[in-house]
Design a protein around this motif. Structure first.
Motif, short mmCIF file in Angstrom:
data_model
loop_
_atom_site.label_atom_id
_atom_site.label_comp_id
_atom_site.label_asym_id
_atom_site.label_seq_id
_atom_site.Cartn_x
_atom_site.Cartn_y
_atom_site.Cartn_z
N HIS A 51 0.83 -1.21 0.00
CA HIS A 51 0.00 0.00 0.00
C HIS A 51 0.87 1.26 0.00
CE1 HIS A 51 -3.66 -2.43 1.60
NE2 HIS A 51 -3.52 -2.48 0.30
N CYS A 55 1.37 4.02 -3.21
CA CYS A 55 0.88 5.36 -2.86
C CYS A 55 -0.58 5.33 -2.40
CB CYS A 55 1.02 6.33 -4.03
SG CYS A 55 2.71 6.58 -4.55
N ASP A 57 -1.05 4.51 0.76
CA ASP A 57 -0.83 4.84 2.17
C ASP A 57 0.57 5.43 2.30
OD1 ASP A 57 -1.28 5.06 4.85
OD2 ASP A 57 -1.41 2.90 5.25
N ARG A 58 0.85 5.98 3.46
CA ARG A 58 2.14 6.64 3.69
C ARG A 58 2.85 5.99 4.87
NH1 ARG A 58 0.83 12.18 1.76
NH2 ARG A 58 -1.11 11.96 2.88
N PRO A 75 1.30 15.72 -0.31
CA PRO A 75 -0.10 15.75 0.13
C PRO A 75 -0.93 14.71 -0.63
CG PRO A 75 0.39 17.64 -1.27
CD PRO A 75 1.70 16.94 -1.02
N SER A 76 -2.06 14.32 -0.06
CA SER A 76 -2.87 13.23 -0.62
C SER A 76 -3.26 13.46 -2.08
CB SER A 76 -4.16 13.07 0.19
OG SER A 76 -3.83 12.86 1.53
N SER A 77 -3.55 14.71 -2.44
CA SER A 77 -3.99 14.98 -3.81
C SER A 77 -2.88 14.65 -4.81
CB SER A 77 -4.39 16.45 -3.93
OG SER A 77 -3.31 17.26 -3.53
N ARG A 78 -1.64 15.04 -4.48
CA ARG A 78 -0.50 14.76 -5.35
C ARG A 78 -0.23 13.26 -5.39
NH1 ARG A 78 2.04 15.44 -9.31
NH2 ARG A 78 4.22 15.48 -8.69
N LEU A 79 -0.41 12.61 -4.23
CA LEU A 79 -0.19 11.17 -4.12
C LEU A 79 -1.12 10.43 -5.08
CD1 LEU A 79 1.81 9.81 -2.21
CD2 LEU A 79 -0.08 9.32 -0.67
N ALA A 80 -2.38 10.86 -5.13
CA ALA A 80 -3.35 10.23 -6.02
C ALA A 80 -2.96 10.41 -7.48
CB ALA A 80 -4.75 10.80 -5.76
N ARG A 83 -0.02 8.13 -8.26
CA ARG A 83 -0.52 6.76 -8.31
C ARG A 83 -1.15 6.51 -9.68
NH1 ARG A 83 -3.67 6.76 -3.82
NH2 ARG A 83 -5.59 7.26 -4.88
#
Ligand code: ADP
Ligand code: MG
Length: 227
Positions: A51, A55, A57-58, A75-80, A83
């Motif tokens: 996970h 990307c 989870d961190r 940040p989560s938005s960039r992570l998505a 991914r």
């Protein structure tokens, strides 16, 4: 070229006042185009690791560079976004949406990414996994092997450089599992990096490198065959 560079990854869960070190100082690298198995007993931290690599989870600590970018701090938005661009993820339980057809399931990542020709691309991905004649079936009208093929099509439809699969054959019989493994072999031959979690030794044996994990730590017996 190093595509996955993990250094000192840690992940701790609190459960009923007890700390669980799901990942305890995990470091390794994966090069572009490798086909790797991650193996270990149930509860050893394989899914937690996948996970993070995917990307989804961190880590609590450590650094994870994906294609040179430190994603542990994004940040989560960039992570998505990362991914969606770099990674195709395949789950043991397929994780398809029940009310959507195979075609619609495969289209989803493209719609998130704003592709205009989503339908054509999704149809092509389904053809690649041998499901050209099942595009309008819903998951409950398909066998386990067919569902996993849809999930593989969904994973490759954005043309990611890396495929991560968490026990992709765990819910399949041996023959169907072998067919899914053959798909991963083809994807790897096309130059994609493939990381497969499995606790089946014969599945792991089909990979050129095996990383063993136990109690959240990488074991020394992790091996590499040839180049
Ligand atoms: P594996 O995939 O190798 O079976 P996991 O990564 O799922 O292992 O789990 C590693 C450890 O972390 C296990 O002890 C598990 O019980 C624990 N764990 C996993 N997810 C959670 C969670 N969300 N909350 C608490 N503990 C968890
Ligand atoms: Mg798991």
């Amino acid at each position: 070229m190093i595509v996955i560079d993990a250094v000192g990854l840690r992940k701790t869960y609190m459960l009923g006042g007890t700390e669980i070190n799901a990942l305890d100082d995990v470091s390794f690298q994966i090069s572009k185009g490798e086909k790797i198995a991650i193996t270990g007993p149930s509860g050893s931290g394989k899914s937690t690791l996948m996970h993070i690599l995917g990307c989804l989870d961190r880590p609590d600590a450590g650094s994870y560079k994906l294609a040179g970018e430190d994603v542990a701090i994004l940040p989560s938005s960039r992570l998505a976004e990362i991914r969606n661009k770099h990674i195709g993820f395949v789950f043991q339980t397929f994780n398809l949406l029940a009310r959507l057809s195979a075609l619609e399931n495969v289209e989803l990542p493209l719609l998130y990414a704003g592709f205009r020709d989503a339908k054509d691309r999704a149809a092509e991905a389904l053809r690649v996994v041998g499901l050209a004649d099942r595009m309008y079936h819903e998951p409950n009208q398909m066998s386990g092997g067919q569902r996993q093929r849809v999930a593989v099509a969904r994973a490759i439809v954005t043309n990611p450089a890396m495929i991560l699969a968490d026990e992709p054959t765990g819910n399949l019989d041996t023959k169907t599992g072998d067919e899914i493994m053959a798909l991963f072999e083809d994807l790897n031959k096309d130059g994609r990096t493939v990381v497969i979690v499995t606790h089946e030794p014969d599945i792991a044996a089909q990979c050129r490198r095996i990383i063993h994990i136990r109690d959240g730590k990488i074991e020394d017996k992790s091996i590499s065959k040839g180049a």
